[in-house]
Design a protein around this motif. Structure first.
Motif, PDB file in Angstrom:
ATOM      1  N   PRO A   1     -11.364  -8.343   0.719  1.00  0.00           N
ATOM      2  CA  PRO A   1     -10.860  -7.690  -0.504  1.00  0.00           C
ATOM      3  C   PRO A   1     -11.468  -8.234  -1.802  1.00  0.00           C
ATOM      4  O   PRO A   1     -11.564  -7.493  -2.782  1.00  0.00           O
ATOM      5  CB  PRO A   1      -9.354  -7.961  -0.441  1.00  0.00           C
ATOM      6  CG  PRO A   1      -9.065  -8.072   1.022  1.00  0.00           C
ATOM      7  CD  PRO A   1     -10.260  -8.791   1.592  1.00  0.00           C
TER       8      PRO A   1
ATOM      9  N   THR B   1      -8.444 -13.069   3.565  1.00  0.00           N
ATOM     10  CA  THR B   1      -7.448 -12.166   2.966  1.00  0.00           C
ATOM     11  C   THR B   1      -7.661 -10.748   3.490  1.00  0.00           C
ATOM     12  O   THR B   1      -8.741 -10.406   3.951  1.00  0.00           O
ATOM     13  CB  THR B   1      -7.552 -12.105   1.426  1.00  0.00           C
ATOM     14  OG1 THR B   1      -8.792 -11.493   1.061  1.00  0.00           O
ATOM     15  CG2 THR B   1      -7.456 -13.490   0.796  1.00  0.00           C
TER      16      THR B   1
ATOM     17  N   ARG C   1      -6.110  -6.480   2.503  1.00  0.00           N
ATOM     18  CA  ARG C   1      -5.271  -5.706   1.597  1.00  0.00           C
ATOM     19  C   ARG C   1      -4.624  -4.550   2.346  1.00  0.00           C
ATOM     20  O   ARG C   1      -5.300  -3.821   3.065  1.00  0.00           O
ATOM     21  CB  ARG C   1      -6.103  -5.184   0.412  1.00  0.00           C
ATOM     22  CG  ARG C   1      -5.285  -5.040  -0.868  1.00  0.00           C
ATOM     23  CD  ARG C   1      -6.105  -4.529  -2.025  1.00  0.00           C
ATOM     24  NE  ARG C   1      -6.878  -5.524  -2.759  1.00  0.00           N
ATOM     25  CZ  ARG C   1      -6.377  -6.399  -3.627  1.00  0.00           C
ATOM     26  NH1 ARG C   1      -5.089  -6.466  -3.839  1.00  0.00           N
ATOM     27  NH2 ARG C   1      -7.164  -7.238  -4.266  1.00  0.00           N
TER      28      ARG C   1
ATOM     29  N   GLY D   1      -1.960  -1.792  -1.473  1.00  0.00           N
ATOM     30  CA  GLY D   1      -2.548  -2.728  -2.416  1.00  0.00           C
ATOM     31  C   GLY D   1      -2.058  -4.162  -2.272  1.00  0.00           C
ATOM     32  O   GLY D   1      -2.618  -5.075  -2.888  1.00  0.00           O
ATOM     33  N   THR D   2      -1.040  -4.385  -1.452  1.00  0.00           N
ATOM     34  CA  THR D   2      -0.533  -5.750  -1.260  1.00  0.00           C
ATOM     35  C   THR D   2      -1.604  -6.621  -0.607  1.00  0.00           C
ATOM     36  O   THR D   2      -2.202  -6.229   0.399  1.00  0.00           O
ATOM     37  CB  THR D   2       0.723  -5.733  -0.349  1.00  0.00           C
ATOM     38  OG1 THR D   2       1.639  -4.784  -0.874  1.00  0.00           O
ATOM     39  CG2 THR D   2       1.350  -7.110  -0.250  1.00  0.00           C
ATOM     40  N   LEU D   3      -1.805  -7.813  -1.170  1.00  0.00           N
ATOM     41  CA  LEU D   3      -2.785  -8.744  -0.602  1.00  0.00           C
ATOM     42  C   LEU D   3      -2.057  -9.698   0.342  1.00  0.00           C
ATOM     43  O   LEU D   3      -0.996 -10.235  -0.009  1.00  0.00           O
ATOM     44  CB  LEU D   3      -3.446  -9.512  -1.755  1.00  0.00           C
ATOM     45  CG  LEU D   3      -4.696 -10.322  -1.420  1.00  0.00           C
ATOM     46  CD1 LEU D   3      -5.854  -9.403  -1.029  1.00  0.00           C
ATOM     47  CD2 LEU D   3      -5.088 -11.187  -2.620  1.00  0.00           C
TER      48      LEU D   3
END
Ligand code: AMP
Ligand code: GLY
Length: 415
Positions: free
Chosen positions: A35, A352, A354, A358-360
């Motif tokens: 991301p 990471t 996503r 949109g939440t990481l």
């Protein structure tokens, strides 16, 4: 030029930022990326250790250069497959990547080239391992002979633990312990010409004061205020050029990034290991200080024209990066936790992902790195810790002492 960047860790995020900042680079396409990389590159899916699939993708998207981040694709022959399609690749051939892929091979090359390193034996039988341990004495150093993502090495005073690690690995290299501070020196090479980057220091152990098990690296800083004068010239003369000459002599020239891991011992610099790619997280700090456009440099190395490349330019000051690791890392990491505070310049993404909304979330052991530069090492350190302090991730941990000894002048050279 258009560049395909292979990989999706913190090192690749730093490489992507460097490539995207090069005015001669029109587009960066990353596979698989992450991301953070998505902010500066188009992402594609590919199996990174499938040479034909990577080469086909490079042809399909019409790139001028493929930059290979991690070691596994190199060992699998991805650079060879890309070059076979007539596309420039930054990264060594599978044969040359054995400098990282096999500790025994690396020792053979070093011996043939007269490169200063720890004395070592390759052992398979427990009795041979025990004899080697007893010859060198404690602290014992036992290394898995193959690729182990920076975690195949045990350094311990516990003879039984050393023997257990050897048994778990099967084939190991047992070697003499090298006492002295460590240096990571990255060298860009086209097989003949070679250009050193700034020396950096990595923090391999998980805990403050170098406590706990080895990791892939928990933080780094550059440059190193405490190295002896002339160190880089000495390493280029005594290590890098003899190694490159030996690889040419064997008909397997090494072109790409030669990562020289050194201990500065009482007897001088000694090679701990070679890697065939940029180090992670040292790349984050070294590239933060590089002013010379990265794409042009890597393209020159990939096309055998490094001798014509202008000298490198570096920013003044220093850079520090601090890794934020997931709970339980370097064991099986806890993943899937929500991350906050990561969308700021200097936050480098490693493990990471996503969500569609949109939440990481965390998706690996080393999750993020807070990377900052400053006019002094102390200022860069404060800025990196300020970034890390703003990141929220349940269960995460990071070292509190990255670059602290160097800032406080507490690093001493033996002898
Ligand atoms: P390697 O994967 O070979 O880099 O080893 C990982 C880490 O183990 C190194 O960065 C050192 O901290 C430590 N290490 C490896 N070999 C030696 C050695 N011969 N003497 C002392 N420490 C070592
Ligand atoms: N930072 C150590 C490595 O990349 O192997």
């Amino acid at each position: 030029m258009r560049v395909l960047l292979l990989g999706g860790g913190g090192r690749e995020h730093a490489l992507a930022l460097g490539l995207a900042g090069d005015p001669s680079v029109e587009a960066v396409i990353a596979a698989p990326g992450n991301p953070g990389i998505a902010g500066v590159a188009e992402l594609r899916e590919v199996n990174p250790v499938d040479p034909d699939a990577v080469a086909a993708l490079a042809v399909e998207i019409g790139v001028d250069l493929v930059v290979i981040g991690p070691e596994a694709p190199l060992v699998a022959g991805v650079a060879d497959a890309v070059r076979a399609k007539g596309i420039a690749a930054f990264g060594p051939s599978a044969e040359a990547a054995r400098l990282e892929g096999s500790k025994t091979f690396a020792k053979d090359v070093m011996t043939a080239a007269g490169v200063p390193t720890a004395r070592a034996y390759t052992c398979v039988e427990p009795a041979a391992t025990a004899a080697a341990l007893d010859e060198f004495g404690a602290p014992y150093v036992v290394k898995n002979d193959g690729l182990a993502a920076g975690k195949g090495v045990v350094v311990t005073d516990d003879r039984a633990a050393a023997l257990r690690h050897a048994e778990d690995c099967g084939r190991v290299v047992v070697e003499e312990y090298l006492a002295g501070p460590e240096v990571s020196l990255f060298v860009v090479t086209d097989g003949e010409a070679a250009v050193p980057l700034l020396p950096a220091q990595d923090f391999k152990r998980v805990g403050d004061g170098d406590a706990g098990p080895n990791t892939g690296g928990m933080g780094a800083y550059a440059p190193l205020p405490w190295t002896p004068p002339g160190l880089v010239d000495e390493v280029m003369r005594d290590v890098v050029h003899p190694t490159l000459a030996e690889m040419r002599r064997r008909g397997t020239p090494f072109a790409g990034l030669l990562y020289v891991g050194l201990a500065i011992t009482a007897a001088g610099p000694r090679v701990i290991e070679f890697n065939a790619r940029f180090g992670d997280p040292e790349t984050q700090v070294v590239l933060a200080l590089l002013e010379t456009p990265l794409g042009g440099l890597l393209h020159a190395a990939a096309t055998g024209t490094l001798a014509d490349h202008p000298p490198l330019r570096w920013r003044d000051g220093a850079a520090v990066t601090v890794v934020v690791a997931a709970g339980n890392y370097p064991g099986t990491p806890r993943t899937g936790d929500v991350i906050t505070g990561a969308d700021r310049p200097g936050v480098i993404h490693a493990g990471t992902r996503r969500d569609a909304d949109g939440t990481l979330r965390s998706a690996g052991g080393r999750v993020l790195c807070g990377t900052a530069t400053g006019p002094t090492l102390a200022a860069a350190r404060d800025a990196a810790y300020a970034l890390v302090g703003g990141i929220g991730l349940d269960g995460s941990h990071h070292r509190g002492d990255i670059a602290a000894a160097a800032v406080e002048g507490r690093i001493t050279l033996p002898g």
